[in-house]
Design an enzyme around this catalytic site. Sequence first.
Site, mmCIF file in Angstrom:
data_model
loop_
_atom_site.group_PDB
_atom_site.id
_atom_site.type_symbol
_atom_site.label_atom_id
_atom_site.label_comp_id
_atom_site.label_asym_id
_atom_site.label_seq_id
_atom_site.Cartn_x
_atom_site.Cartn_y
_atom_site.Cartn_z
ATOM 1 N N CYS A 37 -31.996 9.812 10.439
ATOM 2 C CA CYS A 37 -32.937 10.285 9.415
ATOM 3 C C CYS A 37 -32.806 11.781 9.150
ATOM 4 C CB CYS A 37 -34.368 9.976 9.837
ATOM 5 S SG CYS A 37 -34.810 10.786 11.379
ATOM 6 N N ASP A 39 -34.063 14.167 10.994
ATOM 7 C CA ASP A 39 -35.188 14.935 11.534
ATOM 8 C C ASP A 39 -34.767 15.672 12.808
ATOM 9 O OD1 ASP A 39 -36.576 13.871 9.482
ATOM 10 O OD2 ASP A 39 -37.801 12.510 10.660
ATOM 11 N N CYS A 62 -40.763 13.426 10.306
ATOM 12 C CA CYS A 62 -41.805 12.531 9.816
ATOM 13 C C CYS A 62 -43.097 12.712 10.625
ATOM 14 C CB CYS A 62 -41.320 11.093 9.909
ATOM 15 S SG CYS A 62 -41.200 10.536 11.615
ATOM 16 N N CYS A 106 -38.895 7.627 16.631
ATOM 17 C CA CYS A 106 -39.333 9.006 16.376
ATOM 18 C C CYS A 106 -39.878 9.634 17.659
ATOM 19 C CB CYS A 106 -40.391 9.025 15.284
ATOM 20 S SG CYS A 106 -39.951 8.038 13.842
HETATM 21 FE FE1 FES Z 1 -36.891 10.543 11.626
HETATM 22 FE FE2 FES Z 1 -39.225 9.652 12.331
HETATM 23 S S1 FES Z 1 -38.094 9.046 10.619
HETATM 24 S S2 FES Z 1 -37.933 10.952 13.414
#
Ligand code: FES
Length: 128
Positions: A37, A39, A62, A106
């Site tokens: 993702c 992140d 997120c 996550c």
């Molecule tokens: Fe990337 Fe939650 S969607 S850490």
Amino acid sequence: MAQGSYSDIVIDHFENPRNTGEIPAADGEAEVGNPTCGDVTKIFLKIEDGRIVDVKFKTFGCAAAIASASMTTELIKGKTLDDALKVTNELVAKELGGLPAAKLHCSVMAEEALQAAIEDYKKKSGAK
Ligand code: FES
């Protein structure tokens, strides 16, 4: 809203994250990203006598990632390194009142960042 499946605790930690920021010249720090993702979570530790006396984090990600990192910092503050390493993503998810299955990964990012920051401290301090 997509956040409908989040617990009140997750929403609270997302809206009012605890221990955000940086610790300059931290004793241990690490950045971990989730390649899927994109992140990223950074964790900074201040350690005295084998105990985490301060911790800060920064998460670009997120709501579940921010809430997980926030809860992780709350759970490890004041703990010895050994006890901090027992703070798993399962425990964090439980303390958050659960996470939707699709969001469990996550919470893994916070656990990995914590473990990497402790590793960094051990490397820097020469401890095993
Ligand atoms: Fe990337 Fe939650 S969607 S850490």
